[in-house]
Scaffold this motif. Structure first.
Motif, PDB file in Angstrom:
ATOM      1  N   GLU A 139       0.811  -1.219   0.000  1.00 28.72           N
ATOM      2  CA  GLU A 139       0.000   0.000   0.000  1.00 28.72           C
ATOM      3  C   GLU A 139       0.849   1.276   0.000  1.00 28.72           C
ATOM      4  N   LEU A 140       2.172   1.119   0.056  1.00 24.01           N
ATOM      5  CA  LEU A 140       3.109   2.235   0.178  1.00 24.01           C
ATOM      6  C   LEU A 140       2.818   3.051   1.443  1.00 24.01           C
ATOM      7  N   MET A 141       2.558   2.315   2.512  1.00 22.70           N
ATOM      8  CA  MET A 141       2.291   2.882   3.832  1.00 22.70           C
ATOM      9  C   MET A 141       3.279   2.313   4.836  1.00 22.70           C
ATOM     10  N   PRO A 142       3.491   3.018   5.966  1.00 28.05           N
ATOM     11  CA  PRO A 142       4.322   2.448   7.025  1.00 28.05           C
ATOM     12  C   PRO A 142       3.714   1.148   7.552  1.00 28.05           C
ATOM     13  N   LEU A 143       4.561   0.188   7.877  1.00 25.56           N
ATOM     14  CA  LEU A 143       4.087  -1.114   8.330  1.00 25.56           C
ATOM     15  C   LEU A 143       3.354  -1.073   9.674  1.00 25.56           C
ATOM     16  N   PRO A 144       3.847  -0.349  10.697  1.00 29.97           N
ATOM     17  CA  PRO A 144       3.173  -0.419  12.005  1.00 29.97           C
ATOM     18  C   PRO A 144       1.707  -0.004  11.970  1.00 29.97           C
ATOM     19  N   ILE A 145       1.384   1.103  11.319  1.00 27.85           N
ATOM     20  CA  ILE A 145      -0.007   1.557  11.287  1.00 27.85           C
ATOM     21  C   ILE A 145      -0.841   0.626  10.418  1.00 27.85           C
ATOM     22  N   THR A 146      -0.253   0.083   9.354  1.00 24.90           N
ATOM     23  CA  THR A 146      -0.983  -0.837   8.483  1.00 24.90           C
ATOM     24  C   THR A 146      -1.421  -2.076   9.262  1.00 24.90           C
ATOM     25  N   LEU A 147      -0.513  -2.625  10.055  1.00 25.76           N
ATOM     26  CA  LEU A 147      -0.844  -3.823  10.835  1.00 25.76           C
ATOM     27  C   LEU A 147      -1.820  -3.505  11.962  1.00 25.76           C
ATOM     28  N   ALA A 148      -1.661  -2.355  12.586  1.00 27.70           N
ATOM     29  CA  ALA A 148      -2.576  -1.977  13.668  1.00 27.70           C
ATOM     30  C   ALA A 148      -4.007  -1.878  13.153  1.00 27.70           C
ATOM     31  N   HIS A 149      -4.188  -1.297  11.956  1.00 30.73           N
ATOM     32  CA  HIS A 149      -5.526  -1.224  11.358  1.00 30.73           C
ATOM     33  C   HIS A 149      -6.064  -2.620  11.034  1.00 30.73           C
ATOM     34  N   LYS A 150      -5.220  -3.477  10.468  1.00 31.22           N
ATOM     35  CA  LYS A 150      -5.686  -4.804  10.056  1.00 31.22           C
ATOM     36  C   LYS A 150      -6.121  -5.648  11.251  1.00 31.22           C
ATOM     37  N   LEU A 151      -5.467  -5.489  12.374  1.00 25.57           N
ATOM     38  CA  LEU A 151      -5.879  -6.222  13.576  1.00 25.57           C
ATOM     39  C   LEU A 151      -7.299  -5.856  13.989  1.00 25.57           C
ATOM     40  N   LEU A 152      -7.609  -4.575  13.946  1.00 26.18           N
ATOM     41  CA  LEU A 152      -8.939  -4.156  14.386  1.00 26.18           C
ATOM     42  C   LEU A 152     -10.000  -4.429  13.330  1.00 26.18           C
ATOM     43  N   THR A 364     -12.899   5.358   9.616  1.00 25.88           N
ATOM     44  CA  THR A 364     -12.357   4.271  10.429  1.00 25.88           C
ATOM     45  C   THR A 364     -11.249   3.554   9.673  1.00 25.88           C
ATOM     46  N   TYR A 365     -10.258   3.094  10.408  1.00 24.16           N
ATOM     47  CA  TYR A 365      -9.153   2.284   9.891  1.00 24.16           C
ATOM     48  C   TYR A 365      -8.274   3.027   8.889  1.00 24.16           C
ATOM     49  N   GLY A 366      -8.186   4.341   9.049  1.00 23.44           N
ATOM     50  CA  GLY A 366      -7.222   5.125   8.294  1.00 23.44           C
ATOM     51  C   GLY A 366      -7.759   5.676   6.987  1.00 23.44           C
ATOM     52  N   HIS A 367      -7.353   6.900   6.667  1.00 22.38           N
ATOM     53  CA  HIS A 367      -7.747   7.543   5.416  1.00 22.38           C
ATOM     54  C   HIS A 367      -6.822   7.156   4.265  1.00 22.38           C
ATOM     55  N   PHE A 368      -5.699   6.521   4.587  1.00 19.65           N
ATOM     56  CA  PHE A 368      -4.693   6.245   3.561  1.00 19.65           C
ATOM     57  C   PHE A 368      -4.350   4.757   3.524  1.00 19.65           C
ATOM     58  N   GLY A 369      -3.847   4.325   2.366  1.00 22.50           N
ATOM     59  CA  GLY A 369      -3.465   2.927   2.201  1.00 22.50           C
ATOM     60  C   GLY A 369      -4.604   2.020   1.782  1.00 22.50           C
TER      61      GLY A 369
END
Length: 389
Positions: A139-152, A364-369
């Motif tokens: 997604e060309l996004m940082p990994l930590p926030i990407t995984l945090a969103h996917k968990l929820l 919810t779950y981020g505006h990006f990626g």
């Protein structure tokens, strides 16, 4: 390139988090206005507390909006369907304090302000907006926030399907990634705090969250190891949550909404604002530009800053920071951006087709990626490459 090891942590919050409830209400009202009147001017704020949702702000629209119905539908969709949760969509109070947009702001946005800008749509406010992209994920996004969103997202799917019957709406996650240089090499720690029904044994909560939420999402990354630490409801109990446990307010999760703290933030929240507000639209444009720079191979990670003055129909500054990793000069990239992208407030709205009711989904779950949104396209990468020196 610096190869030191370091840890970076990002958090996400679920759709039942009190602040996220408010973001969703504000954006649902925005969508309702734009659906029948794309020229609506909206700056909607929401406050939530025990058994209460209050909406306020400035709205100018030609359409009728049933605010009561929208607020209750959002609460119901999230899962606030039981008075035991501290908020119930049927019995809660909904207070409406909406009024019209200030005429002083309106004349600048409409091109009726200073003589030199007559007839040109100006920015709805002053400020600076940042966009960020990196090649850590597809997604060309940082990994930590990407995984945090996917968990929820996984937790929400299990809650709404009743696969885990004792989950309640409020939730938070946090992921700590260890880096070597700019490369993620392992997941060091995971935190999930999830509201639950009373009387569920802690050991059942912990094992269920690890086995059914954490492992399915994080094991495929190959970054979990024997030293990864999992913290599940670290206080030992999370029954009281949502607006009963903590008040909610629109715009208090701006880092969750963007890049998890990796990359700067201009300070302006997004939700409840129509696209004439550059706090929102220019942040989307900055992401669009940054993502295309990385997709073009001009940098492995990139931050773009845009700045605006209220009523002025063009950015007052454009800046690119490639953190020392650009394949051409950053000045050359900046010049290419000005040729390829229309960065005027009107140009941003047209390019990204922002006068549509698409905003509730962003809350919810981020505006990006997320590929569903137009600012995630990489259709300008080739054109950028052609225009750099």
């Amino acid at each position: 390139m610096e190869q030191r090891r370091f840890f970076f942590t990002s958090e996400s919050v679920g759709e039942g988090h009190p602040d996220k409830l408010c973001d969703q209400v504000s954006d649902a009202i925005l969508d309702a206005c734009l659906k029948d009147d794309p020229q609506s001017r909206v700056a909607c704020e929401t406050f939530a507390s025990t058994s209460l949702v209050l909406i306020g702000g400035e709205i100018t629209t030609k359409t009728f909006v049933d605010f009561q119905r929208i607020v209750r539908e959002v609460a119901k969709d999230i899962g606030y369907t039981d008075p035991a949760y501290g908020l119930d969509y049927q019995s809660m109070a909904v207070l409406d304090m909406i009024h019209n947009q200030s005429p002083d702001i309106s004349q600048g946005v409409s091109g009726a302000g200073l003589e030199e800008y007559k007839g040109m749509q100006g920015a709805g406010d002053q400020g600076m907006m940042f966009g960020y992209a990196c090649n850590e994920t597809d997604e060309l996004m940082p990994l930590p926030i990407t995984l945090a969103h996917k968990l929820l997202l996984k937790a929400t799917a299990l809650r709404k399907s009743k696969a885990i019957k004792w989950l309640r709406p409020d939730a938070k996650s946090q992921v700590t990634v260890e880096y070597e240089g700019r490369k993620p090499i392992r997941i060091d720690a995971v935190v999930i705090s999830h509201q639950h029904d009373n009387g569920v044994p802690y050991n059942e909560i912990k094992s269920t969250v690890v086995d059914h939420i954490i492992k399915p999402i994080l094991e495929p990354t190959g970054l979990l190891d024997k030293d990864t630490k999992c913290y599940i409801n670290p206080t030992g109990r999370f029954v009281v949550g949502g607006p009963f446990g903590d008040t909610g307010l629109t715009g208090r999760k701006i880092i969750v909404d963007t890049y998890g703290g990796m990359g700067r933030h201009g300070g302006g929240a997004f939700s409840g604002k129509d696209p004439t507000k550059v706090d929102r639209s220019a942040a989307y444009m900055a992401r669009y530009v940054a993502k295309n720079i990385v997709a073009a191979g001009l940098a492995e990670r990139c931050e773009v800053e845009l700045a605006y003055a209220i009523g002025v129909p063009f950015p007052v500054s454009v800046m690119v920071d490639a953190f020392g990793g650009a394949v051409v000069s950053e000045k050359s990239i900046e010049e290419a951006i000005k040729k390829v992208f229309d960065l005027s407030p009107a140009g941003i709205i047209k390019t990204l087709d922002l006068r549509r009711p698409i905003y509730r989904k962003t809350a919810t779950y981020g505006h990006f990626g997320r590929a569903e949104f137009p600012w995630e396209r990489t259709d300008k990468a080739d054109e950028l490459k052609k225009n750099v020196n």
